[in-house]
Design a protein around this motif. Structure first.
Motif, mmCIF file in Angstrom:
data_model
loop_
_atom_site.group_PDB
_atom_site.id
_atom_site.type_symbol
_atom_site.label_atom_id
_atom_site.label_comp_id
_atom_site.label_asym_id
_atom_site.label_seq_id
_atom_site.Cartn_x
_atom_site.Cartn_y
_atom_site.Cartn_z
ATOM 1 N N CYS A 183 0.821 -1.214 0.000
ATOM 2 C CA CYS A 183 0.000 0.000 0.000
ATOM 3 C C CYS A 183 0.852 1.258 0.000
ATOM 4 O O CYS A 183 0.353 2.348 -0.319
ATOM 5 C CB CYS A 183 -0.946 0.004 1.198
ATOM 6 S SG CYS A 183 -2.263 -1.223 1.081
ATOM 7 N N VAL A 184 2.126 1.124 0.358
ATOM 8 C CA VAL A 184 3.044 2.261 0.233
ATOM 9 C C VAL A 184 3.089 2.736 -1.221
ATOM 10 O O VAL A 184 3.293 3.923 -1.504
ATOM 11 C CB VAL A 184 4.453 1.859 0.716
ATOM 12 C CG1 VAL A 184 5.447 2.991 0.516
ATOM 13 C CG2 VAL A 184 4.406 1.452 2.183
ATOM 14 N N GLY A 185 2.889 1.815 -2.140
ATOM 15 C CA GLY A 185 2.854 2.183 -3.551
ATOM 16 C C GLY A 185 1.745 3.166 -3.870
ATOM 17 O O GLY A 185 1.844 3.932 -4.837
ATOM 18 N N GLY A 210 -3.316 2.752 -17.781
ATOM 19 C CA GLY A 210 -4.441 1.822 -17.821
ATOM 20 C C GLY A 210 -4.032 0.460 -18.338
ATOM 21 O O GLY A 210 -4.578 -0.571 -17.916
ATOM 22 N N THR A 211 -3.062 0.438 -19.227
ATOM 23 C CA THR A 211 -2.525 -0.837 -19.720
ATOM 24 C C THR A 211 -1.601 -1.475 -18.692
ATOM 25 O O THR A 211 -1.661 -2.689 -18.444
ATOM 26 C CB THR A 211 -1.761 -0.607 -21.034
ATOM 27 O OG1 THR A 211 -2.655 -0.052 -22.017
ATOM 28 C CG2 THR A 211 -1.178 -1.918 -21.556
ATOM 29 N N LEU A 212 -0.753 -0.653 -18.069
ATOM 30 C CA LEU A 212 0.217 -1.184 -17.101
ATOM 31 C C LEU A 212 -0.468 -1.862 -15.913
ATOM 32 O O LEU A 212 0.020 -2.879 -15.412
ATOM 33 C CB LEU A 212 1.119 -0.058 -16.594
ATOM 34 C CG LEU A 212 2.187 0.454 -17.563
ATOM 35 C CD1 LEU A 212 2.930 1.634 -16.952
ATOM 36 C CD2 LEU A 212 3.166 -0.662 -17.928
ATOM 37 N N ARG A 213 -1.598 -1.324 -15.465
ATOM 38 C CA ARG A 213 -2.227 -1.906 -14.277
ATOM 39 C C ARG A 213 -2.825 -3.280 -14.550
ATOM 40 O O ARG A 213 -3.210 -3.994 -13.623
ATOM 41 C CB ARG A 213 -3.311 -0.959 -13.734
ATOM 42 C CG ARG A 213 -4.507 -0.788 -14.649
ATOM 43 C CD ARG A 213 -5.540 0.146 -14.066
ATOM 44 N NE ARG A 213 -6.702 0.215 -14.934
ATOM 45 C CZ ARG A 213 -7.931 0.484 -14.527
ATOM 46 N NH1 ARG A 213 -8.160 0.709 -13.244
ATOM 47 N NH2 ARG A 213 -8.936 0.545 -15.375
ATOM 48 N N ILE A 218 -1.300 -11.555 -13.497
ATOM 49 C CA ILE A 218 -0.965 -12.939 -13.839
ATOM 50 C C ILE A 218 0.158 -13.475 -12.950
ATOM 51 O O ILE A 218 0.288 -14.694 -12.759
ATOM 52 C CB ILE A 218 -0.566 -13.035 -15.334
ATOM 53 C CG1 ILE A 218 -0.433 -14.494 -15.765
ATOM 54 C CG2 ILE A 218 0.699 -12.256 -15.609
ATOM 55 C CD1 ILE A 218 -1.698 -15.266 -15.724
ATOM 56 N N GLY A 219 0.952 -12.580 -12.369
ATOM 57 C CA GLY A 219 2.044 -13.006 -11.496
ATOM 58 C C GLY A 219 1.577 -13.762 -10.270
ATOM 59 O O GLY A 219 2.329 -14.574 -9.709
ATOM 60 N N ALA A 239 3.228 -3.402 -7.676
ATOM 61 C CA ALA A 239 3.133 -2.907 -9.051
ATOM 62 C C ALA A 239 1.696 -2.527 -9.406
ATOM 63 O O ALA A 239 1.451 -1.489 -10.049
ATOM 64 C CB ALA A 239 3.658 -3.977 -10.013
ATOM 65 N N ILE A 240 0.735 -3.346 -8.986
ATOM 66 C CA ILE A 240 -0.670 -3.053 -9.269
ATOM 67 C C ILE A 240 -1.096 -1.771 -8.568
ATOM 68 O O ILE A 240 -1.761 -0.900 -9.161
ATOM 69 C CB ILE A 240 -1.571 -4.226 -8.832
ATOM 70 C CG1 ILE A 240 -1.329 -5.449 -9.718
ATOM 71 C CG2 ILE A 240 -3.047 -3.833 -8.892
ATOM 72 C CD1 ILE A 240 -2.079 -6.687 -9.268
#
Length: 336
Positions: A183-185, A210-213, A218-219, A239-240
């Motif tokens: 959540c620091v992200g 919007g694409t990156l999120r 899948i990870g 990352a999300i």
């Protein structure tokens, strides 16, 4: 309406607390959340100038992620020390404090509609938010994309809980850490929102971020036992969350900028209802698939499906459409 949570400790004290009571409270709270989000978005546009909307939305986003990072650990500690009912009471009191804080707000440039106009709520007004979202090409694309992405991301939470706690034997404190630490992200992404929009433009950020999120989910299908699995979850969630916390304020700002003032509350209500419905549907489908196969299979399917979500993102901006016209007096928003 969030005061309905206070009925839980009362029912508990009287020995009347049951599952149906909890379901009823949850339904009321969900309805209240939708109404509050709609009202707060409409109110924000009256308090903040157009040039400051992105900054305000980014600060709200930062606050949300801060509360998510701090709240669950504190809540868990309170439950362990004082019991679950005490934690529910504290939560209910926090909303009372929030209501008192809202009464201290002064200002706003929008005049209230006349009483006769406020009392006239027609059936077509209820659908007005969806009409606006679906008639605006960019908002329609963002709306459909958001329902798919949010529904799939939230559907992985119960699946991941079963996988980590039951099948991989992760200790509860590590499970909590896996969701609290990333959540620091949220602070990172929300702080970057204004800067990246100023440099690359609003539409480019909506497309790119919007694409990156969508590419990280899948990870979660590759999580393994032990510390490596814990670090994998933290990395994927981080990352999300960075992507979401950067994307969300830009999306919220675009939505307010391209919605006439008299339609904001209805539009935000329609947006919230669609989002909550998608979460419920995808969560149910994910649970059904996990029951038939396994949680890891369901996580894999969610991770693959979300990769298609960027196809729903708008390819060009339609801000030049006539969506910023001033509200006609007869069409002013009904106040709930």
């Amino acid at each position: 309406m969030r005061g309905t949570e206070a009925t839980i400790p009362v029912a508990y004290a009287l020995g009347r607390l049951g599952f149906l009571h909890l379901l009823a409270v949850s339904a009321v709270v969900a309805a209240a959340r939708i109404a509050f989000n709609a009202a707060s978005g409409a109110y924000l546009k009256t308090l903040v100038g157009p040039d400051d909307l992105l900054v305000a939305n980014a600060r709200f986003e930062s606050t949300d992620w801060s509360s998510i990072a701090v709240g669950p650990p504190l809540g868990g500690a309170a439950i362990g020390q004082f019991g679950p009912v005490t934690a529910v009471v504290a939560d209910a009191l926090s909303y009372l404090f929030s209501a008192l804080s809202l009464t201290a707000i002064r200002g706003g440039r929008e005049e209230h509609p006349r009483k006769a106009e406020r009392s006239r709520v027609r059936t077509r007004d209820f659908l007005d938010g969806w009409r606006h979202l679906l008639s605006h090409p960019t908002l329609r694309a963002l709306y459909l994309n958001n329902m798919l992405v949010t529904g799939l991301i939230m559907a992985t939470e119960p699946l991941l809980a079963v996988l980590l706690l039951r099948q991989l034997g992760l200790p509860p404190w590590q499970y909590g850490l896996a969701f609290a630490a990333p959540c620091v992200g949220g602070l990172i992404g929300s702080r970057l929102a204004s800067r990246v929009v100023a440099r690359y433009g609003q539409h480019q950020i909506l497309r790119t971020v919007g694409t990156l999120r969508a590419i990280w989910l899948i990870g979660l299908a590759f999580v393994r036992p032990g510390v490596d699995g814990l670090l994998t979850v933290i990395a994927v969630e981080l990352a999300i969350i960075i992507s979401m916390s950067l994307y969300n304020p830009v999306l919220a700002t675009y939505r307010l900028e391209n919605t006439p003032r008299h339609r904001i509350a209805r539009t935000l209500s329609a947006w919230s209802i669609g989002q909550q419905a998608s979460i419920a549907v995808f969560t149910a489908l994910g649970g059904l698939l996990a029951g038939i196969t396994s949680p890891r299979t369901a996580l894999t399917v969610a991770g693959l499906l979300i990769l298609a979500s960027p196809l729903l993102l708008p390819r060009r901006d339609h801000t030049d459409q006539a969506t910023r016209e001033p509200a006609a007096p007869a069409e002013q928003e009904a106040t709930v």
